[in-house]
Design a protein around this motif. Structure first.
Motif, PDB file in Angstrom:
ATOM      1  N   MET A 371      50.874  64.131   1.138  1.00  0.00           N
ATOM      2  CA  MET A 371      50.764  64.318   2.668  1.00  0.00           C
ATOM      3  C   MET A 371      52.105  64.988   3.945  1.00  0.00           C
ATOM      4  O   MET A 371      51.845  65.348   4.797  1.00  0.00           O
ATOM      5  N   LEU A 375      51.878  68.284   6.074  1.00  0.00           N
ATOM      6  CA  LEU A 375      50.905  67.585   7.275  1.00  0.00           C
ATOM      7  C   LEU A 375      50.166  68.989   7.541  1.00  0.00           C
ATOM      8  O   LEU A 375      48.741  68.118   8.734  1.00  0.00           O
ATOM      9  N   PHE A 379      44.268  66.125   4.311  1.00  0.00           N
ATOM     10  CA  PHE A 379      43.226  66.133   2.948  1.00  0.00           C
ATOM     11  C   PHE A 379      42.878  64.366   4.095  1.00  0.00           C
ATOM     12  O   PHE A 379      42.880  63.477   4.018  1.00  0.00           O
ATOM     13  N   LEU A 384      42.971  63.139  -2.428  1.00  0.00           N
ATOM     14  CA  LEU A 384      44.163  63.376  -2.975  1.00  0.00           C
ATOM     15  C   LEU A 384      44.028  61.887  -4.319  1.00  0.00           C
ATOM     16  O   LEU A 384      44.761  62.359  -5.982  1.00  0.00           O
ATOM     17  N   SER A 411      47.522  58.573   7.206  1.00  0.00           N
ATOM     18  CA  SER A 411      47.607  59.631   7.020  1.00  0.00           C
ATOM     19  C   SER A 411      48.184  60.352   8.849  1.00  0.00           C
ATOM     20  O   SER A 411      48.519  60.594   9.470  1.00  0.00           O
ATOM     21  N   ARG A 415      51.285  61.796  11.215  1.00  0.00           N
ATOM     22  CA  ARG A 415      51.012  63.056  11.992  1.00  0.00           C
ATOM     23  C   ARG A 415      51.304  63.098  13.423  1.00  0.00           C
ATOM     24  O   ARG A 415      51.797  63.935  14.292  1.00  0.00           O
TER      25      ARG A 415
END
Length: 468
Positions: A371, A375, A379, A384, A411, A415
């Motif tokens: 991840m 980026l 995902f 995954l 996640s 980000r």
């Protein structure tokens, strides 16, 4: 006549010693004076001097610094130290550097003059009868097949070796640099010299004894410089405290890369984060060899280790996987390898605190790295977990327990953190940034950003930069 140079920053002391002492009675004459070490070296360069009397505490260049330089440039020069009675530590260092005697200035009374000069003259005569004339550094070695060098990796701390080095009359000895000496002797004396020098090693901090071959037809200066270069480079990787005797040839050349290749650094990083090196001997040894094979210089190696530790702690310090400590200083690869071993044990102990198998823990680490490295890809836990061959529900539960956030929350978090960096450190558009962190819809990205930070991306950039 024994030609004398007097070095002291006190003009009255210089004049007093020069005029009051009975030099002629002992075959001596004062040929010069100097007020500091630098001026003394200038005088020695253009004048013949047999005996130098020097003060220790002087401006510009101290007596100790003067002794180091003079002994290297003029190994036949006799040195006597002028000092105050409270300079005991300096006296000890001066004697270790080869001073033949010292004179306490409080002794310089008329009734002491003859006794002091007689003592110095006797010592010079004794040395003249026993000392072998040393070759000049510019001369070529044609007689000796080996050179023995005592060196230390601890070259910057300022410590003085707690030993008095000895030389026999049939040996050649030069000071290479601070805490570094080299010897040579005839073939029939090599075993005795080796045994004596090896006996010093227990008293030398991080010391090594180099057995240097292929030294004939080289000047002593070339040999000296080779030892300095070897100590600064190859010795870092060759040093082993359990076996500090190192046989090396002057025909061997160091070949350090100016800069490591990016693919090599990426390979190290992948092994550090993705291979099970902390609990598998095969992968551990492979990682160590990958590090060592780069032959990084000390500063480059410190930079690489620092970046690995910083990234690890950025990713895992707030999770059950825990923080790892940085190595703050090291003198040899041996110390680095010990740190890698301790770090492995630290990570392994943290892993053991969880209720999950090592395979599952490694799977979560791999997911995090995937991840982080991509980026801009969208995902999902489902994708995954399938890639890692783990059931989705079990993967999601493990991920939350180990990382402290659900997969979706984590996640989104990474980000947004990356987008903050882009906002503050680039002038790229919000749309460009959104795409780089995996959002194709700029408005949706801005809404998520405001939910997490309380600000729109443009407001965050403006506030962070202090724009008006």
């Amino acid at each position: 006549m024994i030609k004398v140079l007097i070095v002291d920053d006190d003009k009255l002391v210089r004049k007093g010693i020069s005029s009051a002492m009975p030099w002629n009675e002992f075959g001596m004459e004062v040929v010069g004076e100097a007020s500091n070490g630098a001026k003394a070296l200038d005088f020695l360069e253009s004048n013949s001097v047999d005996l130098m009397l020097t003060d220790l505490a002087m401006p510009v260049m101290s007596g100790i610094e003067l002794m180091r330089a003079a002994r290297q440039l003029y190994p036949e020069l006799h040195i006597v130290v002028l000092t105050l009675h409270q300079d005991f530590d300096y006296i000890q260092e001066a004697l270790r550097l080869g001073a033949i005697d010292y004179i306490a200035k409080v002794q310089l009374e008329k009734e002491q003059f003859e006794h002091v000069l007689n003592r110095i003259h006797t010592r010079i005569c004794e040395l003249a009868n026993t000392r072998r004339k040393l070759p000049l550094l510019g001369e070529t070695n044609v007689h000796y097949r080996k050179v023995y060098a005592l060196v230390s990796l601890d070259r910057k701390s300022g410590q003085i070796w707690p030993i008095e080095l000895e030389s026999n009359v049939d040996e050649v000895r030069f000071e290479v640099e601070r805490n570094s000496w080299m010897w040579a002797t005839a073939l029939n004396g090599e075993d005795q010299l080796f045994d004596r020098l090896k006996g010093y090693l227990d008293q030398i901090p991080q010391g090594s004894l180099l057995l240097l071959s292929d030294v004939q037809e080289r000047t002593w200066s070339q040999i000296q410089n080779w030892i300095i270069n070897y100590t600064e480079s190859s010795l870092f990787y060759a040093y082993e405290p359990q076996d500090p005797v190192i046989a090396v040839s002057m025909n061997e050349e160091d070949s350090f890369p100016i800069e490591p290749q990016d693919e090599e650094m990426d390979r190290i990083k992948r092994s550090w984060f993705l291979s099970p090196w902390t609990h598998n001997d095969h992968y551990y040894n492979q990682l160590v060899e990958e590090f060592k094979s780069l032959r990084l210089q000390k500063g480059q190696l410190m930079g690489l280790l620092y970046s690995l530790v910083m990234e690890w702690n950025h990713l895992f310090a707030q999770t059950t996987l825990g923080r790892i400590s940085m190595i703050h200083s090291f003198q040899s690869w041996y110390e680095v390898e010990q740190w890698i071993k301790q770090t492995s044990e630290s990570i392994r102990k943290a892993d053991e605190q969880t209720s999950y198998s090592q395979e599952m823990i490694d799977g979560v680490k791999k997911a995090v790295m995937i991840m982080q490295n991509d980026l801009d890809q969208a995902f999902t836990a489902s994708g995954l977990s399938q890639q890692l061959n783990i059931s989705r529900s079990y993967f999601s539960q493990c991920f939350k327990d180990i990382m402290g956030k659900t997969f979706n929350d984590y996640s989104r978090y990474i980000r947004m953190e990356k987008s903050k960096e882009y906002l503050l450190n680039t002038n790229n558009t919000i749309f460009w940034i959104a795409e780089r962190v995996g959002y194709t819809d700029e408005k949706y990205f801005s809404r998520i950003f405001r939910e997490l930070t309380g600000l729109l991306p443009s407001e965050y950039r403006q506030l962070g930069r202090g724009d008006k």
